[in-house]
Design a protein around this motif. Sequence first.
Motif, short mmCIF file in Angstrom:
data_model
loop_
_atom_site.label_atom_id
_atom_site.label_comp_id
_atom_site.label_asym_id
_atom_site.label_seq_id
_atom_site.Cartn_x
_atom_site.Cartn_y
_atom_site.Cartn_z
N ILE A 1 0.84 -1.21 0.00
CA ILE A 1 0.00 0.00 0.00
C ILE A 1 0.87 1.26 0.00
O ILE A 1 0.48 2.29 -0.57
CB ILE A 1 -1.01 0.02 1.18
N SER A 2 2.03 1.17 0.61
CA SER A 2 2.93 2.32 0.61
C SER A 2 3.37 2.63 -0.82
O SER A 2 3.36 3.78 -1.25
CB SER A 2 4.17 2.04 1.46
N LYS A 3 3.72 1.57 -1.54
CA LYS A 3 4.16 1.75 -2.92
C LYS A 3 3.00 2.21 -3.79
O LYS A 3 3.10 3.19 -4.52
CB LYS A 3 4.72 0.43 -3.46
N ARG A 4 1.88 1.51 -3.69
CA ARG A 4 0.77 1.75 -4.59
C ARG A 4 0.20 3.16 -4.42
O ARG A 4 -0.14 3.81 -5.41
CB ARG A 4 -0.32 0.70 -4.35
N LEU A 5 0.09 3.61 -3.18
CA LEU A 5 -0.57 4.89 -2.94
C LEU A 5 0.40 5.99 -2.50
O LEU A 5 -0.02 7.11 -2.17
CB LEU A 5 -1.69 4.74 -1.89
N GLY A 6 1.70 5.66 -2.49
CA GLY A 6 2.67 6.70 -2.14
C GLY A 6 2.55 7.19 -0.71
O GLY A 6 2.68 8.38 -0.43
N ILE A 7 2.27 6.27 0.21
CA ILE A 7 2.19 6.65 1.63
C ILE A 7 3.44 6.13 2.31
O ILE A 7 3.79 4.95 2.16
CB ILE A 7 0.97 6.00 2.31
N GLU A 8 4.10 6.97 3.03
CA GLU A 8 5.35 6.55 3.65
C GLU A 8 5.13 5.37 4.59
O GLU A 8 4.18 5.35 5.37
CB GLU A 8 5.98 7.71 4.41
N GLU A 9 6.04 4.41 4.51
CA GLU A 9 5.94 3.26 5.39
C GLU A 9 6.04 3.73 6.85
O GLU A 9 6.90 4.54 7.18
CB GLU A 9 7.05 2.25 5.07
#
Lengths: 244, 244
Positions: free
Chosen positions: B101-109
């Motif tokens: 989800i971090s990759k897909r939506l650009g949310i920092e891990e």
Amino acid sequence: MSRRRQIYEGKAKILYEGPEPGTLIQYFKDDATAFNAQKKGTINGKGVINNRISEYIFTRLAHIGIPTHFIRRLNMREQLVRQVEIIPLEVVVRNVAAGSISKRLGIEEGEMLPHTLIEYYLKDDALGDPLVSEEHIAAFNWASHEEMQDIAAMAIRINDFLSGMFAAVDIRLIDFKLEFGRIYDGDFSRVILADEFSPDNCRLWDFNTNEKMDKDRFRRDLGGEEEAYQEVARRLGVLSGEDN
Amino acid sequence: MSRRRQIYEGKAKILYEGPEPGTLIQYFKDDATAFNAQKKGTINGKGVINNRISEYIFTRLAHIGIPTHFIRRLNMREQLVRQVEIIPLEVVVRNVAAGSISKRLGIEEGEMLPHTLIEYYLKDDALGDPLVSEEHIAAFNWASHEEMQDIAAMAIRINDFLSGMFAAVDIRLIDFKLEFGRIYDGDFSRVILADEFSPDNCRLWDFNTNEKMDKDRFRRDLGGEEEAYQEVARRLGVLSGEDN
Ligand SMILES: Nc1ncnc2c1ncn2[C@@H]1O[C@H](COP(=O)(O)OP(=O)(O)O)[C@@H](O)[C@H]1O
Ligand SMILES: Nc1ncnc2c1ncn2[C@@H]1O[C@H](COP(=O)(O)OP(=O)(O)O)[C@@H](O)[C@H]1O
Ligand SMILES: [Mg+2]
Ligand SMILES: [Mg+2]
């Protein structure tokens, strides 16, 4: 201490005016009462332990998105909280029959309930905290329908989370009592968890021995209440710090 | 071993015919895969630990009324389960952004999600387990509307319970994957939790250090995966018994 103003003295805690508007200081006493204060006593060190356990639990509930009044612990017996308008209901969540429901409905203590129950009691010592239904709550406007929905949803989430938390340290969460309150933001208000969570307001049984680790030790003259409260704190990893 | 029939060999487990109709034996391997099996390896002793952790968690979930396929552990690497008709969905619950989800939506891990999210992925290795919406699930009839309601309700309860369980041992439950299946009773069917819950299918971060205690150690070549799995088991009080 000094000149801060006492706002209320209850059976287990004292409320003082807080350092900023909208805050209060909750002071945890060692006083214990039962059966609507007909029985009175002291559990040595209880206030210190309950302050810590309540801090621990409210902090972890905040992590999963349950809004609470807790701001921070100030010292051994005191915590800073947000002042709320208390909703005059004791919200009781029960997983296993014990105490008043066993008596009232003739269910043997220790019997697993068909499913988790939420009960509401009017918070009124003079009336002996009578059981009320959602009908009563609506009719007398103690809380709105929306507030009750929020309260029930939070109560269920809190139950699942805390059941897991206690299960991890070999304790069964039998039942517990919560209090909620309103905070205002302009014309809007919302409901947050207030008061405390401690062995004073719940039943905790050892997973393996079924030994009681809560205020029932005091209510029923079982003895060992100090040790029981300490053991709960110890298992949760509270009370291990330097500044107890 | 002997002459029992192997029904399926997956990436981390083998299924054998069980001793009675409607049962299966789930055998936990040490094999580890990642990125849809493009990366392969072994985590020494993983099968033994996952068998125990999954037993522990499924047993405790049953206590709070979550129906599961788990019947009993048979030995170090095997458990007896009820055979289900697997619903071909990977049900992912996320509290904190990490991984896909971090990759897909650009949310920092590591960023807390606005609120807990449930995602559904079609369980299909050939397609790389694509994300699907409830629209897709309904359109292709992978599960009924009612089943999806039950699944979502169980997933949320499981999340709250396990968040509490791990919090008690200073672990943050970041996300996890569940699988559900149908059991039939005459014309009726109901959905129960199947598969496993172990560090293979979830993200667990140490509360204080944020250290990863799950399969990401393997996926990302961080090393120390054996120790991490063992530490999870140790904190939960699993693996302390005589008959490990
Ligand atoms: N955040 C808060 N704001 C205002 N009142 C609160 C808050 N939290 C708890 N209270 C109230 O403070 C009192 C706490 O003291 P306690 O000794 O438990 O009282 P009681 O004997 O009335 O139960 C309770 O009456 C409770 O409803
Ligand atoms: N109770 C059950 N009945 C039938 N199938 C199950 C049950 N529990 C899990 N499974 C299936 O068994 C397999 C477990 O092995 P695993 O190595 O995880 O396989 P995979 O590589 O397909 O994920 C999974 O495909 C899972 O869907
Ligand atoms: Mg009180
Ligand atoms: Mg699998």
